[in-house]
Write a protein that holds these residues in place. Structure first.
Motif, PDB file in Angstrom:
ATOM      1  N   GLN A 117      11.149  -2.922  -0.278  1.00  0.00           N
ATOM      2  CA  GLN A 117      10.171  -3.715  -1.023  1.00  0.00           C
ATOM      3  C   GLN A 117      10.716  -4.193  -2.375  1.00  0.00           C
ATOM      4  OE1 GLN A 117       6.262  -2.156  -0.795  1.00  0.00           O
ATOM      5  NE2 GLN A 117       5.335  -3.948  -1.733  1.00  0.00           N
ATOM      6  N   CYS A 118      11.319  -3.290  -3.157  1.00  0.00           N
ATOM      7  CA  CYS A 118      11.749  -3.699  -4.505  1.00  0.00           C
ATOM      8  C   CYS A 118      13.268  -3.798  -4.661  1.00  0.00           C
ATOM      9  CB  CYS A 118      11.180  -2.756  -5.558  1.00  0.00           C
ATOM     10  SG  CYS A 118      12.003  -1.157  -5.619  1.00  0.00           S
ATOM     11  N   GLY A 119      14.045  -3.294  -3.694  1.00  0.00           N
ATOM     12  CA  GLY A 119      15.493  -3.420  -3.772  1.00  0.00           C
ATOM     13  C   GLY A 119      16.197  -2.326  -4.551  1.00  0.00           C
ATOM     14  N   ILE A 175       3.864   4.707  -4.350  1.00  0.00           N
ATOM     15  CA  ILE A 175       2.692   5.035  -5.170  1.00  0.00           C
ATOM     16  C   ILE A 175       1.973   3.781  -5.677  1.00  0.00           C
ATOM     17  CG2 ILE A 175       1.966   6.162  -7.325  1.00  0.00           C
ATOM     18  CD1 ILE A 175       4.419   8.079  -6.817  1.00  0.00           C
ATOM     19  N   ASP A 176       2.761   2.844  -6.215  1.00  0.00           N
ATOM     20  CA  ASP A 176       2.159   1.661  -6.842  1.00  0.00           C
ATOM     21  C   ASP A 176       2.998   0.434  -6.479  1.00  0.00           C
ATOM     22  OD1 ASP A 176       0.656   0.011  -8.440  1.00  0.00           O
ATOM     23  OD2 ASP A 176       1.622   0.627 -10.312  1.00  0.00           O
ATOM     24  N   PRO A 177       2.856  -0.072  -5.227  1.00  0.00           N
ATOM     25  CA  PRO A 177       3.754  -1.148  -4.770  1.00  0.00           C
ATOM     26  C   PRO A 177       3.567  -2.444  -5.563  1.00  0.00           C
ATOM     27  CG  PRO A 177       2.046  -0.676  -3.130  1.00  0.00           C
ATOM     28  CD  PRO A 177       1.891   0.344  -4.209  1.00  0.00           C
ATOM     29  N   PRO A 178       4.661  -3.198  -5.752  1.00  0.00           N
ATOM     30  CA  PRO A 178       4.562  -4.476  -6.462  1.00  0.00           C
ATOM     31  C   PRO A 178       3.859  -5.533  -5.593  1.00  0.00           C
ATOM     32  CG  PRO A 178       6.786  -4.160  -5.629  1.00  0.00           C
ATOM     33  CD  PRO A 178       6.021  -2.903  -5.308  1.00  0.00           C
ATOM     34  N   ALA A 179       3.585  -6.690  -6.176  1.00  0.00           N
ATOM     35  CA  ALA A 179       2.849  -7.745  -5.467  1.00  0.00           C
ATOM     36  C   ALA A 179       3.693  -8.432  -4.402  1.00  0.00           C
ATOM     37  CB  ALA A 179       2.342  -8.769  -6.474  1.00  0.00           C
TER      38      ALA A 179
END
Ligand SMILES: [Zn+2]
Ligand SMILES: [Zn+2]
Length: 163
Positions: free
Chosen positions: A52-54, A69-73
């Protein structure tokens, strides 16, 4: 070892293009490339990344702790190389010294690790007028144009409304 020695010497690559020779260590380059096999091997490859974020994750994990816990958009990120060592130096030289050689090397390296699925378009990060004056040009636009020419994915633009 070649890249480590290069970084110890201060990490200044050959700023003038020398066709046929590695930009980092001056050994003969791989055919049609700006680097030799040894330096390519020693680059900080992002081999195990959060899908997801790399960010780097442990081997076998697909998401990092933050994304659990708190995935980005955004849903996925492709980052073939880590912002370390020779790559950090290249980005710095391209961003703050407008080195075309560094830009060419970065574009070539990005093309070595294209995402599994290309998105709908390239969207270079827009700059504020102040940053554009300071940096001379928009480096992310320059890179996106090169990738667009090679991959054929269209480019779109956005306007920055907040500093
Ligand atoms: Zn080399
Ligand atoms: Zn993540």
């Amino acid at each position: 070892m070649a890249l480590k020695q290069w970084l110890q010497r201060g990490g200044h690559w050959i700023k003038q293009a020398m066709p046929g020779y590695c930009a980092f260590c001056l050994a003969p380059a791989l055919a049609g490339r700006g680097w030799c096999a040894t330096c390519l091997d020693e680059l900080p490859w992002n081999l195990h990344a959060c899908r997801q974020c790399g960010d780097p994750v442990s081997h076998g994990e697909s998401l990092c702790g933050y994304c659990l816990i708190d995935p980005p958009a955004f849903s996925t990120t492709q980052a073939g190389l880590l912002y370390q060592g020779a790559i950090k130096q290249l980005v710095h030289d391209f961003k703050f010294h407008a080195s075309p050689r560094a830009g060419m090397l970065l574009a070539e390296l990005m093309l070595l690790t294209p995402p599994d699925k290309l998105g709908d378009a390239f969207l270079p990060v827009p700059m504020t007028p102040m940053h554009a004056r300071f940096r001379g040009f928009n480096q992310s636009h320059w890179l996106a144009e090169r990738l667009n020419r090679q991959l054929g994915t269209p480019m779109v633009s956005a306007r920055r409304i907040k500093n």
